[in-house]
Design a protein around this motif. Sequence first.
Motif, PDB file in Angstrom:
ATOM      1  N   ALA A 255       9.988   1.205  -6.609  1.00 23.64           N
ATOM      2  CA  ALA A 255       8.890   1.962  -6.662  1.00 23.64           C
ATOM      3  C   ALA A 255       7.492   1.370  -7.177  1.00 23.64           C
ATOM      4  N   VAL A 256       6.393   1.350  -6.663  1.00 28.75           N
ATOM      5  CA  VAL A 256       5.222   0.812  -7.284  1.00 28.75           C
ATOM      6  C   VAL A 256       4.222   1.970  -7.266  1.00 28.75           C
ATOM      7  N   VAL A 257       3.492   2.117  -8.472  1.00 24.84           N
ATOM      8  CA  VAL A 257       2.470   3.263  -8.596  1.00 24.84           C
ATOM      9  C   VAL A 257       1.129   2.595  -8.680  1.00 24.84           C
ATOM     10  N   SER A 258       0.026   2.911  -8.216  1.00 22.88           N
ATOM     11  CA  SER A 258      -1.187   2.219  -8.148  1.00 22.88           C
ATOM     12  C   SER A 258      -1.830   2.402  -9.380  1.00 22.88           C
ATOM     13  N   GLU A 259      -2.997   1.809  -9.577  1.00 23.78           N
ATOM     14  CA  GLU A 259      -4.043   2.362 -10.604  1.00 23.78           C
ATOM     15  C   GLU A 259      -4.659   3.284 -10.097  1.00 23.78           C
ATOM     16  N   GLN A 260      -5.310   4.239 -11.023  1.00 26.74           N
ATOM     17  CA  GLN A 260      -5.975   5.362 -10.654  1.00 26.74           C
ATOM     18  C   GLN A 260      -7.204   5.006  -9.749  1.00 26.74           C
ATOM     19  N   TYR A 261      -7.395   5.925  -8.896  1.00 31.60           N
ATOM     20  CA  TYR A 261      -8.707   5.623  -8.073  1.00 31.60           C
ATOM     21  C   TYR A 261      -9.814   6.629  -8.512  1.00 31.60           C
ATOM     22  N   ASN A 262     -10.877   6.043  -8.416  1.00 29.20           N
ATOM     23  CA  ASN A 262     -12.004   6.905  -8.813  1.00 29.20           C
ATOM     24  C   ASN A 262     -12.236   8.032  -7.883  1.00 29.20           C
ATOM     25  N   GLU A 263     -12.163   7.578  -6.521  1.00 25.75           N
ATOM     26  CA  GLU A 263     -12.298   8.645  -5.460  1.00 25.75           C
ATOM     27  C   GLU A 263     -11.089   8.537  -4.620  1.00 25.75           C
ATOM     28  N   LYS A 264     -10.490   9.983  -4.324  1.00 22.92           N
ATOM     29  CA  LYS A 264      -9.401   9.978  -3.380  1.00 22.92           C
ATOM     30  C   LYS A 264      -9.791   9.797  -2.044  1.00 22.92           C
ATOM     31  N   LYS A 265      -9.925   8.763  -1.390  1.00 18.26           N
ATOM     32  CA  LYS A 265     -10.011   8.428  -0.247  1.00 18.26           C
ATOM     33  C   LYS A 265      -8.823   7.806   0.545  1.00 18.26           C
ATOM     34  N   PHE A 266      -7.887   8.710   0.452  1.00 20.47           N
ATOM     35  CA  PHE A 266      -6.561   8.360   0.958  1.00 20.47           C
ATOM     36  C   PHE A 266      -6.247   8.966   2.609  1.00 20.47           C
ATOM     37  N   TRP A 267      -5.195   8.914   3.132  1.00 19.97           N
ATOM     38  CA  TRP A 267      -5.075   9.015   4.393  1.00 19.97           C
ATOM     39  C   TRP A 267      -5.067  10.590   4.630  1.00 19.97           C
ATOM     40  N   ASP A 288      -3.050  12.956  -9.861  1.00 15.19           N
ATOM     41  CA  ASP A 288      -4.080  12.086 -10.701  1.00 15.19           C
ATOM     42  C   ASP A 288      -4.808  10.946  -9.988  1.00 15.19           C
ATOM     43  N   GLY A 289      -4.553  11.073  -8.704  1.00 15.28           N
ATOM     44  CA  GLY A 289      -5.444   9.967  -7.934  1.00 15.28           C
ATOM     45  C   GLY A 289      -4.740   8.840  -7.851  1.00 15.28           C
ATOM     46  N   ARG A 290      -3.426   8.533  -7.721  1.00 15.25           N
ATOM     47  CA  ARG A 290      -2.981   7.321  -7.459  1.00 15.25           C
ATOM     48  C   ARG A 290      -2.234   7.207  -6.135  1.00 15.25           C
ATOM     49  N   VAL A 291      -1.662   6.230  -5.835  1.00 16.55           N
ATOM     50  CA  VAL A 291      -0.708   6.136  -4.287  1.00 16.55           C
ATOM     51  C   VAL A 291       0.609   5.388  -5.090  1.00 16.55           C
ATOM     52  N   LEU A 292       1.818   5.951  -4.314  1.00 15.07           N
ATOM     53  CA  LEU A 292       2.901   5.655  -4.918  1.00 15.07           C
ATOM     54  C   LEU A 292       3.764   4.937  -3.564  1.00 15.07           C
ATOM     55  N   VAL A 293       4.134   3.816  -3.685  1.00 11.58           N
ATOM     56  CA  VAL A 293       4.902   3.172  -2.418  1.00 11.58           C
ATOM     57  C   VAL A 293       6.371   2.755  -2.946  1.00 11.58           C
ATOM     58  N   GLY A 294       7.327   3.086  -2.021  1.00 18.22           N
ATOM     59  CA  GLY A 294       8.552   2.577  -2.365  1.00 18.22           C
ATOM     60  C   GLY A 294       9.560   2.109  -1.276  1.00 18.22           C
ATOM     61  N   LEU A 328      -7.558   0.469   1.088  1.00 17.06           N
ATOM     62  CA  LEU A 328      -6.936   1.105  -0.181  1.00 17.06           C
ATOM     63  C   LEU A 328      -7.208  -0.004  -1.171  1.00 17.06           C
ATOM     64  N   ASP A 329      -7.028  -1.307  -1.085  1.00 15.82           N
ATOM     65  CA  ASP A 329      -7.140  -2.294  -2.016  1.00 15.82           C
ATOM     66  C   ASP A 329      -6.024  -2.033  -2.943  1.00 15.82           C
ATOM     67  N   PHE A 330      -4.548  -1.627  -2.754  1.00 19.21           N
ATOM     68  CA  PHE A 330      -3.831  -1.092  -3.606  1.00 19.21           C
ATOM     69  C   PHE A 330      -3.591  -2.137  -4.825  1.00 19.21           C
ATOM     70  N   LYS A 331      -3.648  -1.713  -6.045  1.00 19.14           N
ATOM     71  CA  LYS A 331      -3.534  -2.570  -7.160  1.00 19.14           C
ATOM     72  C   LYS A 331      -2.420  -2.031  -7.955  1.00 19.14           C
ATOM     73  N   PRO A 332      -1.048  -2.649  -8.044  1.00 19.31           N
ATOM     74  CA  PRO A 332       0.039  -2.069  -8.949  1.00 19.31           C
ATOM     75  C   PRO A 332      -0.189  -1.877 -10.283  1.00 19.31           C
ATOM     76  N   GLU A 333       0.182  -0.868 -10.760  1.00 25.75           N
ATOM     77  CA  GLU A 333       0.109  -0.398 -12.338  1.00 25.75           C
ATOM     78  C   GLU A 333       1.464  -0.249 -12.978  1.00 25.75           C
ATOM     79  N   PHE A 334       2.175   0.441 -12.447  1.00 27.25           N
ATOM     80  CA  PHE A 334       3.464   0.837 -12.897  1.00 27.25           C
ATOM     81  C   PHE A 334       4.539   0.415 -11.845  1.00 27.25           C
ATOM     82  N   SER A 335       5.631  -0.165 -12.139  1.00 24.43           N
ATOM     83  CA  SER A 335       6.569  -0.531 -11.202  1.00 24.43           C
ATOM     84  C   SER A 335       8.152  -0.280 -11.752  1.00 24.43           C
ATOM     85  N   TRP A 336       9.054   0.047 -11.061  1.00 25.91           N
ATOM     86  CA  TRP A 336      10.502   0.254 -11.475  1.00 25.91           C
ATOM     87  C   TRP A 336      11.502   0.375 -10.607  1.00 25.91           C
TER      88      TRP A 336
END
Length: 400
Positions: A255-267, A288-294, A328-336
Amino acid sequence: MNLKSGMPFWLIKDGLPYTFPKLGKDIETDVVIIGAGISGALVRYYLINAGIQCVMIDSRTIGLGSTSASTSLLQYEIDTPLHVLTEKIGKEKAERAYHLCDYAIDKLEEIAKKLKLKEFERKKSLWYAAYKKDVSLLEKEFQARKQAGFDVKLLDEKQIQEQFGFKAPLAILSAQAAQTNAYAFTHKLLQAKKGSKLDIYDRSPIVKINTKKNGAVLKTESGFTIKAKKVVYATGYEVVEFIDKKIVDLQSTYAVVSEQYNEKKFWKDEVLIWNTANPYLYMRTTPDGRVLVGGRDEEFHNPDKRNKLISKKTKQLTKDINTLFPYLDFKPEFSWTGTFGATKDGLPFIGIYDRMPNSYFALGFGGNGITFSLIAAEIITDLLLGKKNKDAAIFSFDRV
């Protein structure tokens, strides 16, 4: 067993909200619960509300096993599609299993509100065909769910593109789903108490269990004993140490969580999204405005091999979500990575195991671990109270 590695987002975010003592004396209790993750926490919550005296013990600091690695998607869908499960166990049992997971989401929301847990959000769930060959699977599944009474819609390629902004040949949109934070939920559950004592001990590995017809005696690594009339095993994937027959295959998910987005322009509606690939890709947002992908699961071999893949899997999952949602230009910050178990029918194992007297099991394997744990808590509470539970047979060890 080392159940997770890397930097689970929930653990970084919440830290250690509460502390618990090691067991430092001999004790006696009616029920001892082994395992203080989300499964054990739900069992304990039900037991104390039913007036059953219980003690909880864990080998780790509370919540630092699989619970802290959970991505906390709550869905009524089981890893085995309903129409496939129907072929395996029959229509009545299959539909009941699905409806129990549906009920569990409602019940978990009710408990979260009582505990004032902020991180519980109602969502919809979108299951899309990863390949054109999977269209017939989704069409069959849609009919099965419709006939079972679930609130579902079938979306074609144009509707998926217009509503959610990505390409897929077909998808099922389900009205019932939710997301939470299993780690925070567990700690909230464990603050519920009867009287002035919590009776929870961590960092106290159990090294020996002697079960008899009149109860059980457990010994910790430090040499202290727990005498109990009944034992509840909520040890998750470590249960292979106690069960002498093959019930689960261990795998690793990433699983990976992105950096926090300034604006929540998700799906749209920030629905839970997953697909039909094997292993499947899944994603959600965070409050808190992040995206998680796993996803990108691997067969479990050993923790070292699993952990060495974190960097590679992070890159692959980042590419996966950026391919689906380039904006989204997803940028990972936390992964496990974490270990999970898969059963042949996608169902958990709950209840008694004949070879171990006075023992009960709450083993919520698969992608529905949290909803399965709620079901387990209700079934085990009934059994300990001497009540019959009509659903226990669906999840029994006898089916293997």
